[in-house]
Scaffold this motif. Sequence first.
Motif, mmCIF file in Angstrom:
data_model
loop_
_atom_site.group_PDB
_atom_site.id
_atom_site.type_symbol
_atom_site.label_atom_id
_atom_site.label_comp_id
_atom_site.label_asym_id
_atom_site.label_seq_id
_atom_site.Cartn_x
_atom_site.Cartn_y
_atom_site.Cartn_z
ATOM 1 N N UNK A 121 61.440 74.527 144.763
ATOM 2 C CA UNK A 121 61.087 74.456 143.023
ATOM 3 C C UNK A 121 59.811 74.890 143.122
ATOM 4 N N UNK A 179 63.892 70.442 148.884
ATOM 5 C CA UNK A 179 63.696 71.014 147.471
ATOM 6 C C UNK A 179 62.689 70.860 146.612
ATOM 7 N N UNK A 206 65.161 70.318 137.979
ATOM 8 C CA UNK A 206 64.725 69.395 139.010
ATOM 9 C C UNK A 206 64.864 67.752 138.674
ATOM 10 N N UNK A 253 73.060 55.549 147.641
ATOM 11 C CA UNK A 253 73.798 56.600 147.654
ATOM 12 C C UNK A 253 72.944 57.616 148.410
ATOM 13 N N UNK A 284 70.713 63.032 140.080
ATOM 14 C CA UNK A 284 72.156 62.881 140.835
ATOM 15 C C UNK A 284 71.928 62.196 142.135
ATOM 16 N N UNK A 285 70.868 62.554 142.853
ATOM 17 C CA UNK A 285 70.689 62.078 144.101
ATOM 18 C C UNK A 285 70.472 60.531 144.305
ATOM 19 N N UNK A 286 69.775 60.108 143.116
ATOM 20 C CA UNK A 286 69.427 58.767 142.981
ATOM 21 C C UNK A 286 70.412 57.711 142.554
ATOM 22 N N UNK A 342 74.184 61.397 148.042
ATOM 23 C CA UNK A 342 74.403 62.699 147.528
ATOM 24 C C UNK A 342 73.235 63.782 147.815
ATOM 25 N N UNK A 359 68.669 67.148 139.413
ATOM 26 C CA UNK A 359 69.031 67.041 140.968
ATOM 27 C C UNK A 359 68.497 65.633 141.290
ATOM 28 N N UNK A 360 67.432 65.053 141.001
ATOM 29 C CA UNK A 360 66.560 64.050 141.284
ATOM 30 C C UNK A 360 67.542 62.944 140.941
#
Lengths: 79, 79, 149, 149
Positions: free
Chosen positions: D105, D101, C109, A76, C115-117, A78, C112-113
């Motif tokens: 941060x 990021x 932090x 992914x 979600x990206x992974x 995103x 977002x990490x």
Amino acid sequence: MTRATVLYFAGLRDAAGIAQETVDHDGDLAALYAALRAKHGFAWPQASLRVSLDGAFARWSDTPHEGAEIAFIPPVSGG
Amino acid sequence: MTRATVLYFAGLRDAAGIAQETVDHDGDLAALYAALRAKHGFAWPQASLRVSLDGAFARWSDTPHEGAEIAFIPPVSGG
Amino acid sequence: MTRFAIADAPFEIAPLRARLLRADAGAYASFEGWVRDHNEGRAALGLRYEAYVALAESEGAKILDEAMTRFAIVDAACVHRIGELAVGDLAVWVGVSAAHRDAAFSACRWIIDEVKARVPIWKHERYAEGDAQWLHPQADSEASVRGGE
Amino acid sequence: MTRFAIADAPFEIAPLRARLLRADAGAYASFEGWVRDHNEGRAALGLRYEAYVALAESEGAKILDEAMTRFAIVDAACVHRIGELAVGDLAVWVGVSAAHRDAAFSACRWIIDEVKARVPIWKHERYAEGDAQWLHPQADSEASVRGGE
């Protein structure tokens, strides 16, 4: 034989040339991916992908039921 | 003797009962604080404070010039 | 009211932030990912995000639920765009409220990490030179691993 | 255009954030400190921030300048309220834009930590029980060190 729907996303969809297809297959999800990889020439080994069954992440050893919705999830990107 | 203005803030102002005063003093800022601490009964030892000269942080060994603006800075609590 | 959402059109941050404001929260940390004009040294014109929406929503909700149990936070939320985005567009937003800033920063932090992974969203970048490609970071053996936003 | 400011009245975040948006910035991290309804276990009605404004502005500007050199960031800004604040009011805002990021941060966290530690601003809390006090954290020998927002 079990009939299921396979969804393709992103690079996998480009490689397959289709967004989804109906498959008749016996065996687990690993075997299904191996068959579809051979059919479409996907570059990704199974270890680079995740797999989902009916909208939830699943194990490669899971066996799809009749009417299942399957997706192979490429890495992914995103965010 | 050098004449300077001393500003008090927060708890130091409450303890002094005034927001500022004019002082005539010889010596460095450490000596000035010691004198004013004795005069007003400030609880803080010098080590708990910082000191500023003309709107910039200064050293306790600095000596104020005529007309300087001095402030003793109690521990801050912004944020 | 779900804490994670996929948005197929631009969204406003203000009302999302307002929902996290609480009298017992003294700290708020947020993160936003914007579309940059370059990636990996190549000039970018824009991009398209595609998601497996049903799975993205359930996986995103799991991440937010997990954040609520891992960190001493009051509330948290995340929205990720899909569709066509231009340079400067907002791609993803994370907001976290907490009593103290340590937990707010750490949770923001972490979200977002994760979600990206983990969330099945893919980025298709269009370049100034006219070509375009899907980014599939971890398995991309022809390019270095891409770690940027 | 200074990166640090003292505000004696409520301020809007949106225009401050907008100034940090850049085509080469993919990441934005922000922090907000809000007035809580309690502190150290006591019900709070509100507070007053007082500053030595000239010194606060110069010290705040130094912190922001230092952040620009310490971290790989595109821009950063911070505004701190003074005067009377009610529960739920915004007390301080920090915003940082960066290519990635990690830097956004790290810089955001560093800036709020430095502002809390170095900028001559003092908090006077009013409690539901009717009393009030100045908070002078590090030297307060009668109470535990206050680490909250």
